[in-house]
Design a protein around this motif. Structure first.
Motif, PDB file in Angstrom:
ATOM      1  N   PHE A  45     -11.323  22.214  -1.585  1.00  0.00           N
ATOM      2  CA  PHE A  45     -12.592  21.961  -0.905  1.00  0.00           C
ATOM      3  C   PHE A  45     -13.426  20.961  -1.701  1.00  0.00           C
ATOM      4  N   LEU A  46     -13.576  21.198  -3.006  1.00  0.00           N
ATOM      5  CA  LEU A  46     -14.371  20.300  -3.854  1.00  0.00           C
ATOM      6  C   LEU A  46     -13.804  18.883  -3.844  1.00  0.00           C
ATOM      7  N   VAL A 100     -10.515  14.510  10.724  1.00  0.00           N
ATOM      8  CA  VAL A 100     -10.215  15.082  12.039  1.00  0.00           C
ATOM      9  C   VAL A 100      -8.764  14.878  12.448  1.00  0.00           C
ATOM     10  N   ASP A 101      -8.273  13.652  12.340  1.00  0.00           N
ATOM     11  CA  ASP A 101      -6.903  13.370  12.793  1.00  0.00           C
ATOM     12  C   ASP A 101      -5.826  13.890  11.844  1.00  0.00           C
ATOM     13  N   LEU A 102      -6.210  14.321  10.649  1.00  0.00           N
ATOM     14  CA  LEU A 102      -5.246  14.877   9.691  1.00  0.00           C
ATOM     15  C   LEU A 102      -4.991  16.363   9.908  1.00  0.00           C
ATOM     16  N   ALA A 103      -5.872  17.001  10.668  1.00  0.00           N
ATOM     17  CA  ALA A 103      -5.794  18.453  10.842  1.00  0.00           C
ATOM     18  C   ALA A 103      -5.251  18.813  12.217  1.00  0.00           C
ATOM     19  N   ASP A 104      -4.459  19.841  12.251  1.00  0.00           N
ATOM     20  CA  ASP A 104      -4.047  20.439  13.505  1.00  0.00           C
ATOM     21  C   ASP A 104      -5.321  20.950  14.207  1.00  0.00           C
ATOM     22  N   PRO A 105      -5.416  20.824  15.523  1.00  0.00           N
ATOM     23  CA  PRO A 105      -6.636  21.275  16.206  1.00  0.00           C
ATOM     24  C   PRO A 105      -7.025  22.725  15.884  1.00  0.00           C
ATOM     25  N   ALA A 106      -6.048  23.610  15.756  1.00  0.00           N
ATOM     26  CA  ALA A 106      -6.368  25.007  15.421  1.00  0.00           C
ATOM     27  C   ALA A 106      -6.930  25.116  14.000  1.00  0.00           C
ATOM     28  N   ASP A 107      -6.360  24.328  13.084  1.00  0.00           N
ATOM     29  CA  ASP A 107      -6.873  24.327  11.711  1.00  0.00           C
ATOM     30  C   ASP A 107      -8.278  23.744  11.650  1.00  0.00           C
ATOM     31  N   LEU A 108      -8.534  22.700  12.433  1.00  0.00           N
ATOM     32  CA  LEU A 108      -9.861  22.097  12.462  1.00  0.00           C
ATOM     33  C   LEU A 108     -10.877  23.093  13.028  1.00  0.00           C
ATOM     34  N   ALA A 109     -10.474  23.815  14.063  1.00  0.00           N
ATOM     35  CA  ALA A 109     -11.363  24.839  14.617  1.00  0.00           C
ATOM     36  C   ALA A 109     -11.644  25.933  13.584  1.00  0.00           C
ATOM     37  N   ALA A 110     -10.627  26.333  12.835  1.00  0.00           N
ATOM     38  CA  ALA A 110     -10.809  27.341  11.786  1.00  0.00           C
ATOM     39  C   ALA A 110     -11.730  26.807  10.691  1.00  0.00           C
ATOM     40  N   LEU A 111     -11.536  25.543  10.297  1.00  0.00           N
ATOM     41  CA  LEU A 111     -12.417  24.933   9.303  1.00  0.00           C
ATOM     42  C   LEU A 111     -13.855  24.933   9.810  1.00  0.00           C
ATOM     43  N   VAL A 129     -15.305  28.408   9.406  1.00  0.00           N
ATOM     44  CA  VAL A 129     -15.610  28.695   7.996  1.00  0.00           C
ATOM     45  C   VAL A 129     -16.884  27.970   7.580  1.00  0.00           C
ATOM     46  N   MET A 130     -16.970  26.671   7.897  1.00  0.00           N
ATOM     47  CA  MET A 130     -18.150  25.894   7.492  1.00  0.00           C
ATOM     48  C   MET A 130     -19.404  26.390   8.201  1.00  0.00           C
ATOM     49  N   ASP A 131     -19.278  26.821   9.470  1.00  0.00           N
ATOM     50  CA  ASP A 131     -20.437  27.403  10.164  1.00  0.00           C
ATOM     51  C   ASP A 131     -20.907  28.681   9.472  1.00  0.00           C
ATOM     52  N   ALA A 132     -19.970  29.511   9.040  1.00  0.00           N
ATOM     53  CA  ALA A 132     -20.351  30.742   8.332  1.00  0.00           C
ATOM     54  C   ALA A 132     -21.068  30.418   7.026  1.00  0.00           C
ATOM     55  N   VAL A 133     -20.567  29.416   6.308  1.00  0.00           N
ATOM     56  CA  VAL A 133     -21.216  28.996   5.063  1.00  0.00           C
ATOM     57  C   VAL A 133     -22.615  28.468   5.372  1.00  0.00           C
ATOM     58  N   CYS A 134     -22.710  27.587   6.363  1.00  0.00           N
ATOM     59  CA  CYS A 134     -24.017  27.030   6.731  1.00  0.00           C
ATOM     60  C   CYS A 134     -24.982  28.124   7.180  1.00  0.00           C
ATOM     61  N   ASP A 135     -24.508  29.037   8.024  1.00  0.00           N
ATOM     62  CA  ASP A 135     -25.373  30.121   8.494  1.00  0.00           C
ATOM     63  C   ASP A 135     -25.950  30.909   7.327  1.00  0.00           C
ATOM     64  N   ALA A 136     -25.120  31.194   6.333  1.00  0.00           N
ATOM     65  CA  ALA A 136     -25.579  31.988   5.187  1.00  0.00           C
ATOM     66  C   ALA A 136     -26.565  31.211   4.323  1.00  0.00           C
ATOM     67  N   LEU A 137     -26.326  29.916   4.133  1.00  0.00           N
ATOM     68  CA  LEU A 137     -27.154  29.138   3.211  1.00  0.00           C
ATOM     69  C   LEU A 137     -28.353  28.472   3.876  1.00  0.00           C
ATOM     70  N   ILE A 138     -28.258  28.173   5.150  1.00  0.00           N
ATOM     71  CA  ILE A 138     -29.373  27.547   5.868  1.00  0.00           C
ATOM     72  C   ILE A 138     -30.551  28.508   5.970  1.00  0.00           C
ATOM     73  N   ALA A 139     -30.279  29.789   5.971  1.00  0.00           N
ATOM     74  CA  ALA A 139     -31.371  30.768   6.046  1.00  0.00           C
ATOM     75  C   ALA A 139     -32.394  30.534   4.940  1.00  0.00           C
ATOM     76  N   GLU A 140     -31.919  30.055   3.784  1.00  0.00           N
ATOM     77  CA  GLU A 140     -32.823  29.778   2.660  1.00  0.00           C
ATOM     78  C   GLU A 140     -33.544  28.444   2.827  1.00  0.00           C
ATOM     79  N   HIS A 141     -32.971  27.522   3.609  1.00  0.00           N
ATOM     80  CA  HIS A 141     -33.534  26.182   3.785  1.00  0.00           C
ATOM     81  C   HIS A 141     -33.351  25.723   5.238  1.00  0.00           C
ATOM     82  N   PRO A 142     -34.078  26.310   6.185  1.00  0.00           N
ATOM     83  CA  PRO A 142     -33.875  25.957   7.604  1.00  0.00           C
ATOM     84  C   PRO A 142     -34.135  24.488   7.917  1.00  0.00           C
ATOM     85  N   GLU A 143     -34.908  23.801   7.077  1.00  0.00           N
ATOM     86  CA  GLU A 143     -35.194  22.378   7.319  1.00  0.00           C
ATOM     87  C   GLU A 143     -33.947  21.510   7.131  1.00  0.00           C
TER      88      GLU A 143
END
Length: 162
Positions: free
Chosen positions: A21-22, A129-140, A143-157
Protein backbone atom coordinates in the motif's frame (compact mmCIF):
# COMPACT_ATOMS: atom_id res chain seq x y z
CA UNK A 1 -1.83 -2.11 22.08
CA UNK A 2 -3.52 -5.31 23.11
CA UNK A 3 -5.16 -5.82 26.48
CA UNK A 4 -1.86 -7.19 27.78
CA UNK A 5 -0.01 -4.01 26.74
CA UNK A 6 1.88 -5.74 23.92
CA UNK A 7 1.84 -4.30 20.42
CA UNK A 8 -0.35 -6.15 17.95
CA UNK A 9 2.41 -6.80 15.42
CA UNK A 10 1.46 -7.36 11.82
CA UNK A 11 1.72 -10.87 10.52
CA UNK A 12 3.60 -11.55 7.28
CA UNK A 13 0.52 -11.12 5.06
CA UNK A 14 -0.53 -7.90 6.80
CA UNK A 15 3.01 -6.50 6.67
CA UNK A 16 3.27 -7.23 2.94
CA UNK A 17 -0.14 -5.60 2.28
CA UNK A 18 0.85 -2.55 4.33
CA UNK A 19 4.17 -2.11 2.55
CA UNK A 20 2.57 -2.68 -0.84
CA UNK A 21 0.00 0.00 0.00
CA UNK A 22 2.74 2.47 0.99
CA UNK A 23 4.84 1.77 -2.09
CA UNK A 24 1.90 1.75 -4.51
CA UNK A 25 0.47 5.05 -3.25
CA UNK A 26 3.88 6.69 -3.55
CA UNK A 27 4.49 5.27 -7.04
CA UNK A 28 1.03 6.22 -8.32
CA UNK A 29 1.30 9.75 -6.92
CA UNK A 30 4.78 10.14 -8.41
CA UNK A 31 3.52 8.93 -11.80
CA UNK A 32 0.56 11.32 -11.71
CA UNK A 33 2.83 14.22 -10.78
CA UNK A 34 5.41 13.39 -13.46
CA UNK A 35 2.78 13.03 -16.19
CA UNK A 36 1.02 16.29 -15.26
CA UNK A 37 4.33 18.16 -15.18
CA UNK A 38 5.47 16.70 -18.51
CA UNK A 39 2.15 17.04 -20.34
CA UNK A 40 0.74 20.25 -18.85
CA UNK A 41 3.45 21.99 -16.83
CA UNK A 42 1.59 21.67 -13.54
CA UNK A 43 2.22 19.63 -10.41
CA UNK A 44 -0.26 17.11 -9.04
CA UNK A 45 -1.04 19.45 -6.13
CA UNK A 46 -1.82 22.23 -8.65
CA UNK A 47 -4.20 19.87 -10.45
CA UNK A 48 -5.90 18.96 -7.16
CA UNK A 49 -6.36 22.64 -6.30
CA UNK A 50 -7.88 23.31 -9.72
CA UNK A 51 -10.21 20.33 -9.23
CA UNK A 52 -11.31 21.45 -5.74
CA UNK A 53 -12.01 24.97 -7.00
CA UNK A 54 -13.89 23.70 -10.04
CA UNK A 55 -16.02 21.37 -7.94
CA UNK A 56 -16.81 24.21 -5.50
CA UNK A 57 -18.27 26.65 -7.99
CA UNK A 58 -14.92 28.19 -8.85
CA UNK A 59 -13.82 29.42 -5.44
CA UNK A 60 -13.02 28.36 -1.88
CA UNK A 61 -11.73 30.05 1.23
CA UNK A 62 -8.02 29.38 1.63
CA UNK A 63 -8.65 27.64 4.96
CA UNK A 64 -11.21 25.31 3.34
CA UNK A 65 -8.86 24.62 0.47
CA UNK A 66 -6.01 23.72 2.82
CA UNK A 67 -8.29 21.47 4.87
CA UNK A 68 -9.64 19.67 1.80
CA UNK A 69 -6.10 18.92 0.65
CA UNK A 70 -4.89 17.91 4.13
CA UNK A 71 -2.00 20.37 3.72
CA UNK A 72 -0.82 23.10 6.04
CA UNK A 73 -2.12 26.59 5.34
CA UNK A 74 1.42 27.79 4.71
CA UNK A 75 2.05 25.07 2.11
CA UNK A 76 -1.22 25.85 0.31
CA UNK A 77 -0.48 29.60 0.47
CA UNK A 78 2.92 29.00 -1.14
CA UNK A 79 1.41 26.76 -3.85
CA UNK A 80 -1.44 29.19 -4.55
CA UNK A 81 1.03 32.08 -4.81
CA UNK A 82 2.95 30.15 -7.46
CA UNK A 83 -0.30 29.27 -9.25
CA UNK A 84 -1.39 32.91 -9.08
CA UNK A 85 1.84 33.93 -10.82
CA UNK A 86 0.92 31.47 -13.60
CA UNK A 87 -2.59 33.02 -13.82
CA UNK A 88 -4.28 29.76 -12.81
CA UNK A 89 -5.97 31.24 -9.71
CA UNK A 90 -6.54 34.60 -8.02
CA UNK A 91 -6.81 35.42 -4.35
CA UNK A 92 -9.19 38.06 -3.02
CA UNK A 93 -10.71 39.13 0.28
CA UNK A 94 -13.87 37.23 1.12
CA UNK A 95 -16.85 39.41 0.25
CA UNK A 96 -19.49 37.65 2.35
CA UNK A 97 -18.08 38.54 5.77
CA UNK A 98 -14.95 40.57 5.05
CA UNK A 99 -12.80 38.02 6.87
CA UNK A 100 -10.44 35.61 5.26
CA UNK A 101 -9.26 35.14 1.71
CA UNK A 102 -10.84 33.20 -1.12
CA UNK A 103 -9.02 31.49 -3.95
CA UNK A 104 -10.73 31.75 -7.32
CA UNK A 105 -10.22 29.73 -10.47
CA UNK A 106 -9.26 31.92 -13.45
CA UNK A 107 -10.34 31.29 -17.03
CA UNK A 108 -6.80 30.12 -17.76
CA UNK A 109 -6.92 27.81 -14.73
CA UNK A 110 -10.16 26.30 -15.97
CA UNK A 111 -8.67 25.83 -19.46
CA UNK A 112 -5.58 24.11 -18.01
CA UNK A 113 -7.81 21.85 -15.91
CA UNK A 114 -9.99 20.98 -18.91
CA UNK A 115 -6.91 20.14 -20.98
CA UNK A 116 -5.24 18.12 -18.21
CA UNK A 117 -8.27 16.10 -17.07
CA UNK A 118 -8.35 13.61 -20.00
CA UNK A 119 -4.62 12.91 -19.67
CA UNK A 120 -4.91 12.65 -15.89
CA UNK A 121 -7.66 10.04 -16.12
CA UNK A 122 -5.53 8.05 -18.58
CA UNK A 123 -2.66 8.10 -16.08
CA UNK A 124 -5.00 6.92 -13.32
CA UNK A 125 -6.23 4.15 -15.58
CA UNK A 126 -2.73 3.07 -16.63
CA UNK A 127 -1.27 3.23 -13.12
CA UNK A 128 -4.16 1.62 -11.23
CA UNK A 129 -7.59 0.98 -12.73
CA UNK A 130 -6.59 -1.04 -15.79
CA UNK A 131 -4.08 -3.12 -13.78
CA UNK A 132 -6.74 -4.49 -11.44
CA UNK A 133 -9.38 -7.10 -12.03
CA UNK A 134 -12.79 -5.38 -11.68
CA UNK A 135 -13.61 -7.47 -8.58
CA UNK A 136 -10.27 -6.56 -7.00
CA UNK A 137 -10.81 -2.88 -7.81
CA UNK A 138 -14.25 -3.04 -6.20
CA UNK A 139 -12.71 -4.69 -3.12
CA UNK A 140 -10.00 -2.00 -3.00
CA UNK A 141 -12.74 0.63 -3.17
CA UNK A 142 -14.56 -0.96 -0.23
CA UNK A 143 -11.36 -1.10 1.84
CA UNK A 144 -10.46 2.52 1.05
CA UNK A 145 -14.04 3.64 1.80
CA UNK A 146 -13.85 1.94 5.21
CA UNK A 147 -10.54 3.68 5.91
CA UNK A 148 -11.93 7.03 4.76
CA UNK A 149 -15.14 6.58 6.77
CA UNK A 150 -13.13 5.93 9.94
CA UNK A 151 -10.67 8.80 9.45
CA UNK A 152 -12.91 11.42 7.84
CA UNK A 153 -14.99 11.51 11.02
CA UNK A 154 -12.06 13.38 12.60
CA UNK A 155 -11.71 15.77 9.62
CA UNK A 156 -15.00 16.05 7.66
CA UNK A 157 -13.62 19.00 5.67
CA UNK A 158 -11.32 16.55 3.87
CA UNK A 159 -14.19 14.59 2.30
CA UNK A 160 -13.97 14.64 -1.50
CA UNK A 161 -15.83 11.47 -2.43
CA UNK A 162 -19.08 12.06 -4.24
Amino acid sequence: MSDEGEPRWLDETQQRAWRSFLLATTLVQDRIDADLRRQHGIAAVDYEILVRLSESGGQLRMAQLAASLAHSRSRVTHTVKRMEEADLVRRADATDDGRGVVCRLTDRGFDVLAAAAPDHVETVRAALVDLADPADLAALGRVMDAVCDALIAEHPEREIRS
